[in-house]
Design a protein around this motif. Structure first.
Motif, mmCIF file in Angstrom:
data_model
loop_
_atom_site.group_PDB
_atom_site.id
_atom_site.type_symbol
_atom_site.label_atom_id
_atom_site.label_comp_id
_atom_site.label_asym_id
_atom_site.label_seq_id
_atom_site.Cartn_x
_atom_site.Cartn_y
_atom_site.Cartn_z
ATOM 1 N N TYR A 142 38.352 37.274 36.697
ATOM 2 C CA TYR A 142 37.451 38.285 37.278
ATOM 3 C C TYR A 142 36.256 38.534 36.363
ATOM 4 O O TYR A 142 36.411 38.794 35.166
ATOM 5 C CB TYR A 142 38.208 39.585 37.505
ATOM 6 C CG TYR A 142 37.404 40.652 38.202
ATOM 7 C CD1 TYR A 142 37.130 40.570 39.563
ATOM 8 C CD2 TYR A 142 36.894 41.747 37.500
ATOM 9 C CE1 TYR A 142 36.385 41.546 40.206
ATOM 10 C CE2 TYR A 142 36.149 42.727 38.131
ATOM 11 C CZ TYR A 142 35.897 42.619 39.486
ATOM 12 O OH TYR A 142 35.155 43.594 40.115
ATOM 13 N N ARG A 174 33.054 40.968 35.640
ATOM 14 C CA ARG A 174 32.879 42.409 35.833
ATOM 15 C C ARG A 174 31.735 42.786 36.763
ATOM 16 O O ARG A 174 31.554 43.952 37.076
ATOM 17 C CB ARG A 174 32.710 43.100 34.473
ATOM 18 C CG ARG A 174 33.994 43.052 33.645
ATOM 19 C CD ARG A 174 33.908 43.907 32.392
ATOM 20 N NE ARG A 174 35.168 43.921 31.680
ATOM 21 C CZ ARG A 174 35.464 43.129 30.654
ATOM 22 N NH1 ARG A 174 34.567 42.250 30.243
ATOM 23 N NH2 ARG A 174 36.633 43.196 30.058
ATOM 24 N N LYS A 175 30.966 41.829 37.221
ATOM 25 C CA LYS A 175 29.964 42.086 38.259
ATOM 26 C C LYS A 175 30.548 41.795 39.641
ATOM 27 O O LYS A 175 29.819 41.499 40.580
ATOM 28 C CB LYS A 175 28.710 41.245 38.016
ATOM 29 C CG LYS A 175 27.930 41.653 36.774
ATOM 30 C CD LYS A 175 26.628 40.889 36.668
ATOM 31 C CE LYS A 175 25.808 41.361 35.480
ATOM 32 N NZ LYS A 175 24.516 40.628 35.371
ATOM 33 N N ASN A 176 31.876 41.929 39.752
ATOM 34 C CA ASN A 176 32.622 41.643 40.974
ATOM 35 C C ASN A 176 32.372 40.220 41.459
ATOM 36 O O ASN A 176 32.045 39.966 42.618
ATOM 37 C CB ASN A 176 32.288 42.646 42.090
ATOM 38 C CG ASN A 176 33.314 42.593 43.212
ATOM 39 O OD1 ASN A 176 34.501 42.339 42.986
ATOM 40 N ND2 ASN A 176 32.873 42.810 44.437
ATOM 41 N N SER A 206 29.814 34.814 43.636
ATOM 42 C CA SER A 206 29.883 36.104 44.322
ATOM 43 C C SER A 206 30.823 35.985 45.514
ATOM 44 O O SER A 206 31.268 34.879 45.878
ATOM 45 C CB SER A 206 28.494 36.514 44.801
ATOM 46 O OG SER A 206 28.037 35.615 45.809
ATOM 47 N N VAL A 211 39.884 40.148 49.079
ATOM 48 C CA VAL A 211 38.899 41.194 48.834
ATOM 49 C C VAL A 211 39.488 42.535 49.257
ATOM 50 O O VAL A 211 40.170 42.635 50.283
ATOM 51 C CB VAL A 211 37.571 40.904 49.585
ATOM 52 C CG1 VAL A 211 37.802 40.810 51.083
ATOM 53 C CG2 VAL A 211 36.517 41.952 49.260
ATOM 54 N N HIS A 212 39.246 43.571 48.437
ATOM 55 C CA HIS A 212 39.762 44.906 48.739
ATOM 56 C C HIS A 212 39.091 45.439 49.994
ATOM 57 O O HIS A 212 37.865 45.367 50.154
ATOM 58 C CB HIS A 212 39.492 45.841 47.556
ATOM 59 C CG HIS A 212 40.249 47.133 47.624
ATOM 60 N ND1 HIS A 212 39.846 48.166 48.430
ATOM 61 C CD2 HIS A 212 41.372 47.553 46.986
ATOM 62 C CE1 HIS A 212 40.685 49.178 48.281
ATOM 63 N NE2 HIS A 212 41.624 48.831 47.408
ATOM 64 N N ASN A 266 36.734 48.944 48.843
ATOM 65 C CA ASN A 266 35.638 48.890 47.863
ATOM 66 C C ASN A 266 35.015 47.503 47.709
ATOM 67 O O ASN A 266 34.037 47.341 46.972
ATOM 68 C CB ASN A 266 36.109 49.395 46.495
ATOM 69 C CG ASN A 266 37.270 48.585 45.930
ATOM 70 O OD1 ASN A 266 37.435 47.408 46.248
ATOM 71 N ND2 ASN A 266 38.071 49.215 45.083
ATOM 72 N N HIS A 311 36.095 44.871 46.200
ATOM 73 C CA HIS A 311 36.363 44.165 44.947
ATOM 74 C C HIS A 311 37.230 42.926 45.191
ATOM 75 O O HIS A 311 38.131 42.940 46.029
ATOM 76 C CB HIS A 311 37.067 45.086 43.950
ATOM 77 C CG HIS A 311 36.148 46.098 43.356
ATOM 78 N ND1 HIS A 311 36.572 47.048 42.445
ATOM 79 C CD2 HIS A 311 34.824 46.322 43.524
ATOM 80 C CE1 HIS A 311 35.557 47.806 42.085
ATOM 81 N NE2 HIS A 311 34.490 47.378 42.731
#
Length: 245
Positions: A141, A143-145, A163, A230-231, A234, A236
């Motif tokens: 992961y 940290r910029k998703n 991305s 993917v959540h 949110n 993520h």
């Protein structure tokens, strides 16, 4: 304005005649300077960017009195990055020392700053036969998703980030990160697969499946397959099921 520029083991004093230009343009100008300084005539005519490629600029070494680092801090990453769109005159002064980051330095910065390597989703490594080096592949992961993938040896790495949209649109069977030595005795790579109908029934938020492959001789290929979801709320990226072979 004159700048003192460090690139790998090379150092140049570079005049900047147009201080209203952007940092991005400055990087291009510095590349031309170092190509002229570093490369042979043959290299200049045949893919000079293979030998000189600047990915970012960073402020240079701090004064000794200002240099108080955490004991675990990476000594290669102790400065401040520049915004590529800023004007040179707004962020630099005459006589400043700056570091021009080559590919490997920029990869190290990305890994140390944005990648959660202690909790990487997949990590495979193998020792090379007849060598003290090892080969590794890692996915995790950013940290910029985003999803990061890094491959190679301790001395040379390839780095990729994706991305959510790029993962969704990755072609089925897309392959990245192959690293082979000149004898073609090892490789490490990742392959992207679209979720099957059955997998989407089990997990509607599944984005893709990534398989990490590593091999150091003819008989020891190791494969780990990992699902990325993917959540729902949110957005993520999430670690899914992992299978090993």
């Amino acid at each position: 304005m004159r700048l003192k520029v460090l690139y790998k083991n090379h150092r140049l004093v570079v005049p900047v005649n147009d201080t209203t230009q952007s940092v991005k343009q400055l990087i291009f100008d510095l590349e031309q300077r170092f190509i002229d300084h570093v490369c042979s005539d043959f290299q200049k005519q045949h893919d000079p960017k293979k030998h000189v490629k600047i990915h970012q600029l960073m402020t240079g070494p701090m004064l000794h009195s200002e240099h108080h680092q955490h004991p675990n801090h990476n000594n290669n990453i102790n400065g401040f990055l520049f915004n590529l769109n800023d004007k040179v005159e707004d962020v630099l002064r005459d006589g400043d020392i700056i570091k021009a980051l080559d590919e490997q330095s920029y990869i190290d910065y990305q890994l140390d700053t944005f990648c959660d390597r202690k909790r990487s989703w997949l990590h495979l490594s193998r020792d090379l036969i007849h060598s003290k080096d090892s080969v590794f592949g890692e996915i995790g992961y950013h940290r910029k998703n985003k999803l990061y993938c890094v491959f190679g040896t301790p001395h040379h790495k390839q780095f990729h980030i994706f991305s959510l949209d790029e993962l969704k649109n990755a072609p089925h069977g897309h392959e990245i990160g192959i690293e082979r030595d000149f004898l073609d005795t090892w490789y490490v790579c990742a392959k992207f697969e679209k979720p099957s109908v059955q997998e989407l029934k089990e997990d509607k938020k599944m984005v893709c499946e990534i398989s990490l492959h590593i091999k150091t001789d003819a008989n020891d290929e190791k494969i780990e397959i990992h699902q990325v979801s993917v959540h729902e709320k949110n957005g993520h990226l999430l670690k899914g099921i992992t299978r090993s072979f």
